[in-house]
Enzyme design. Structure first.
Site, PDB file in Angstrom:
ATOM      1  N   GLU A  22       0.749  -1.308   0.096  1.00  0.00           N
ATOM      2  CA  GLU A  22       0.009   0.067  -0.064  1.00  0.00           C
ATOM      3  C   GLU A  22       0.822   1.292  -0.029  1.00  0.00           C
ATOM      4  O   GLU A  22       1.956   1.323   0.487  1.00  0.00           O
ATOM      5  CB  GLU A  22      -0.971   0.032   1.084  1.00  0.00           C
ATOM      6  CG  GLU A  22      -1.818  -1.354   1.271  1.00  0.00           C
ATOM      7  CD  GLU A  22      -2.923  -1.337   2.225  1.00  0.00           C
ATOM      8  OE1 GLU A  22      -3.900  -1.758   1.856  1.00  0.00           O
ATOM      9  OE2 GLU A  22      -2.424  -1.145   3.465  1.00  0.00           O
ATOM     10  N   CYS A  77       3.175   7.983   1.599  1.00  0.00           N
ATOM     11  CA  CYS A  77       4.024   7.164   2.502  1.00  0.00           C
ATOM     12  C   CYS A  77       4.220   6.056   1.582  1.00  0.00           C
ATOM     13  O   CYS A  77       3.198   5.416   1.133  1.00  0.00           O
ATOM     14  CB  CYS A  77       2.984   7.108   3.683  1.00  0.00           C
ATOM     15  SG  CYS A  77       3.344   5.663   4.893  1.00  0.00           S
ATOM     16  N   CYS A  89       6.601  -7.891   6.730  1.00  0.00           N
ATOM     17  CA  CYS A  89       7.774  -7.187   7.590  1.00  0.00           C
ATOM     18  C   CYS A  89       8.169  -8.408   8.660  1.00  0.00           C
ATOM     19  O   CYS A  89       7.175  -9.065   9.323  1.00  0.00           O
ATOM     20  CB  CYS A  89       7.338  -6.085   8.598  1.00  0.00           C
ATOM     21  SG  CYS A  89       8.957  -5.351   9.345  1.00  0.00           S
ATOM     22  N   CYS A 123       6.874  -6.465  15.618  1.00  0.00           N
ATOM     23  CA  CYS A 123       6.495  -5.477  16.368  1.00  0.00           C
ATOM     24  C   CYS A 123       5.164  -5.951  17.093  1.00  0.00           C
ATOM     25  O   CYS A 123       4.290  -5.938  15.965  1.00  0.00           O
ATOM     26  CB  CYS A 123       6.662  -4.011  16.171  1.00  0.00           C
ATOM     27  SG  CYS A 123       8.372  -3.668  15.565  1.00  0.00           S
ATOM     28  N   CYS A 135       1.773  -3.853  15.644  1.00  0.00           N
ATOM     29  CA  CYS A 135       1.799  -3.643  13.996  1.00  0.00           C
ATOM     30  C   CYS A 135       1.090  -4.732  13.200  1.00  0.00           C
ATOM     31  O   CYS A 135       1.504  -5.825  13.294  1.00  0.00           O
ATOM     32  CB  CYS A 135       3.271  -3.370  13.611  1.00  0.00           C
ATOM     33  SG  CYS A 135       3.388  -2.889  11.689  1.00  0.00           S
ATOM     34  N   CYS A 159      -1.093   5.019  10.213  1.00  0.00           N
ATOM     35  CA  CYS A 159       0.109   4.206  10.614  1.00  0.00           C
ATOM     36  C   CYS A 159      -0.126   2.952  11.560  1.00  0.00           C
ATOM     37  O   CYS A 159      -1.033   2.866  12.085  1.00  0.00           O
ATOM     38  CB  CYS A 159       0.806   4.962  11.775  1.00  0.00           C
ATOM     39  SG  CYS A 159       1.261   6.723  11.347  1.00  0.00           S
TER      40      CYS A 159
HETATM   41  N1  SAH Z   1       9.216  -0.270   9.790  1.00  0.00           N
HETATM   42  C1  SAH Z   1       9.396   1.066   9.994  1.00  0.00           C
HETATM   43  C2  SAH Z   1       8.567   1.792   9.381  1.00  0.00           C
HETATM   44  C3  SAH Z   1       7.134   1.516   9.088  1.00  0.00           C
HETATM   45  S1  SAH Z   1       6.064   1.956  10.372  1.00  0.00           S
HETATM   46  C4  SAH Z   1       9.392   1.264  11.623  1.00  0.00           C
HETATM   47  O1  SAH Z   1       8.864   0.452  12.334  1.00  0.00           O
HETATM   48  O2  SAH Z   1       9.948   2.396  11.908  1.00  0.00           O
HETATM   49  C5  SAH Z   1       5.885   3.721  10.864  1.00  0.00           C
HETATM   50  C6  SAH Z   1       5.594   3.972  11.903  1.00  0.00           C
HETATM   51  O3  SAH Z   1       4.347   3.497  12.414  1.00  0.00           O
HETATM   52  C7  SAH Z   1       6.474   3.153  13.163  1.00  0.00           C
HETATM   53  O4  SAH Z   1       6.764   4.099  14.177  1.00  0.00           O
HETATM   54  C8  SAH Z   1       5.627   2.170  13.640  1.00  0.00           C
HETATM   55  O5  SAH Z   1       6.254   1.445  14.931  1.00  0.00           O
HETATM   56  C9  SAH Z   1       4.247   2.920  13.742  1.00  0.00           C
HETATM   57  N2  SAH Z   1       3.206   1.780  13.867  1.00  0.00           N
HETATM   58  C10 SAH Z   1       3.210   0.714  13.702  1.00  0.00           C
HETATM   59  N3  SAH Z   1       2.103  -0.113  13.948  1.00  0.00           N
HETATM   60  C11 SAH Z   1       1.139   0.717  14.674  1.00  0.00           C
HETATM   61  C12 SAH Z   1      -0.052   1.015  14.942  1.00  0.00           C
HETATM   62  N4  SAH Z   1      -1.021  -0.055  15.056  1.00  0.00           N
HETATM   63  N5  SAH Z   1      -0.476   2.315  15.431  1.00  0.00           N
HETATM   64  C13 SAH Z   1       0.191   3.431  15.209  1.00  0.00           C
HETATM   65  N6  SAH Z   1       1.520   3.334  14.881  1.00  0.00           N
HETATM   66  C14 SAH Z   1       2.114   2.206  14.452  1.00  0.00           C
HETATM   67 FE1  SF4 Z   2       8.020  -3.973  10.671  1.00  0.00          FE
HETATM   68 FE2  SF4 Z   2       5.799  -3.018  11.578  1.00  0.00          FE
HETATM   69 FE3  SF4 Z   2       7.831  -3.255  13.178  1.00  0.00          FE
HETATM   70 FE4  SF4 Z   2       7.911  -1.464  11.638  1.00  0.00          FE
HETATM   71  S1  SF4 Z   2       6.496  -1.464  13.136  1.00  0.00           S
HETATM   72  S2  SF4 Z   2       9.589  -2.839  11.938  1.00  0.00           S
HETATM   73  S3  SF4 Z   2       6.684  -2.536   9.775  1.00  0.00           S
HETATM   74  S4  SF4 Z   2       6.601  -4.904  12.377  1.00  0.00           S
END
Ligand code: SAH
Ligand code: SF4
Length: 369
Positions: free
Chosen positions: A90, A103, A110, A114, A117, A344
């Site tokens: 996306e 974005c 991934c 995390c 996420c 996000c």
């Molecule tokens: N992988 C990279 C960039 C993609 S995510 C990273 O982790 O930095 C962009 C941002 O959105 C990151 O700070 C991530 O931690 C945050 N993010 C992930 N899941 C989220 C969620 N469910 N709600 C709000 N922010 C989230």
């Molecule tokens: Fe991967 Fe999501 Fe963690 Fe970013 S926040 S490193 S996209 S698992």
């Protein structure tokens, strides 16, 4: 077919040189593709006819194809793009008064998992090629121009997209080569001509790759912190077990020496009852004291199946004020496009999810429980 979207200036020059063409022509081609947003060699009218004919037989200019194109009530627009093999990614356009931000995704899925996420929950499918990454920017600009989107800078002849954030699906530093190739095209004057300050890469903290980025292609850096001590960060952002906070903060300090901005942005997702207490705000203040930084608090965006909840507005504000009282710059990220799951952490390449669901349905029919 060779996809010309995969080439930065060095690769385009090498490709042209192998065919007896001068570097000047390679730069012209880059300009046609990324300034002119053309999708065929035929349109490159300042290349000789014979050159165009020879190129046309072996090259294409092709971005991932659009599966779905949705616009939210607030103007945020999301393209679901097919990258083959049941994988979809996306790209999200976020219009603001003074800029247009895209974005961009760097991986299908991934691997870093995390806890909060949606992309992480999907698992890792594959790295995107440079062409699939820059193709998102190429496509978004073309689509917005075709739709006649208006903004003062567009009237002055600039592209609709003025800023790129590598914050879509995937960990950009885990796909280093392709991401850097794509970012070089973003920065190139014959490409999109964006300044380093207008391209932001967000990472969960791959320390050696932060150093490599510093040396090879420093752009604005955002680091996903999310916790102020290793015990909690180990659970929320598992890569912390490999690169703990002290090592991460030291890498940030080294990065700032070369960065286009004199600070790093720390992202901190606000998870109710997990990392949002007044005590944790103080712990965070102490942690980042020595690093020139801005803090960006992100209200957690829920997705199906998650056990986390968003911190209340009052708790987020209290957390922000505690940071500000300690002299830090702390902002709250405005949630955009949540009605189309474009906020996000909500991006999950839903073609694949649908495929999975279909399989589960088929499975439940053929093997009744
Ligand atoms: N992988 C990279 C960039 C993609 S995510 C990273 O982790 O930095 C962009 C941002 O959105 C990151 O700070 C991530 O931690 C945050 N993010 C992930 N899941 C989220 C969620 N469910 N709600 C709000 N922010 C989230
Ligand atoms: Fe991967 Fe999501 Fe963690 Fe970013 S926040 S490193 S996209 S698992």
């Amino acid at each position: 077919m060779v996809n010309l979207l995969d080439f930065d200036e060095a690769a385009m020059s090498a490709f042209f040189a192998e065919r007896g063409q001068r570097p000047f022509h390679a730069r012209q081609a880059l300009r046609w593709i990324h300034h002119g947003l053309v999708d065929s060699v035929d349109a490159m009218t300042d290349l000789a006819k014979a050159t165009r004919a020879a190129l046309a037989s072996e090259v294409e200019i092709r971005a991932p194809s659009v599966v779905r194109d949705t616009t939210a009530a607030d103007g945020t627009r999301k393209w679901l793009l097919d990258v083959g093999g049941a994988n979809a990614i996306e790209a999200v356009y976020i219009p603001e008064d003074d800029r247009g931000t895209l974005c961009v995704s760097s991986q299908a899925g991934c691997a870093l998992d995390c806890a909060f996420c949606s992309t992480g929950k999907q698992g890792f499918n594959r790295n995107l090629s440079a062409g699939e990454i820059i193709g998102q920017l190429w496509h978004a600009n073309r689509a917005l121009v075709a739709d006649g989107v208006a903004a003062p800078w567009i009237a002055q002849g600039r592209h609709p997209i003025t800023n790129v954030v590598m914050m879509g699906m995937g960990e950009p530093l885990a796909n280093f080569e392709s991401v850097v190739t794509a970012m070089r095209i973003m920065l190139d004057d014959n490409g999109y001509g964006l300044s380093r300050r207008r391209v932001t890469l967000s990472t969960s903290g791959l320390v050696p790759s932060i150093d490599r980025l510093r040396n090879e292609c420093p752009v604005a850096l955002a680091v996903s912190l999310h916790a102020a001590n290793d015990a909690l960060r180990d659970v929320l952002v598992p890569i912390n077990r490999k690169y703990p906070l002290r090592e991460l903060l030291d890498a940030c300090l080294r990065y700032i020496e070369r960065a286009p901005r004199d600070f790093v942005t720390f992202e901190y997702v606000m998870l109710d009852g997990v990392n949002d207490s007044p005590h944790q705000a103080l712990e965070l203040t102490a942690l980042v004291r020595d690093v020139p930084c801005k803090l960006n608090l992100i209200p957690f965006n829920p997705f199906p199946g998650t056990e986390f909840r968003t911190s209340s507005r009052s708790r987020i504000l209290a957390f922000q004020h505690a940071l500000q009282d300690a002299g830090l710059v702390a902002t709250i990220r405005k949630t955009r496009g949540e009605d189309i799951d474009a906020a996000c952490g909500q991006l999950a390449g839903q073609v694949q999810d649908r495929t999975k669901r279909r399989w589960q349905r088929i499975h439940s029919i053929v093997t009744p429980t």
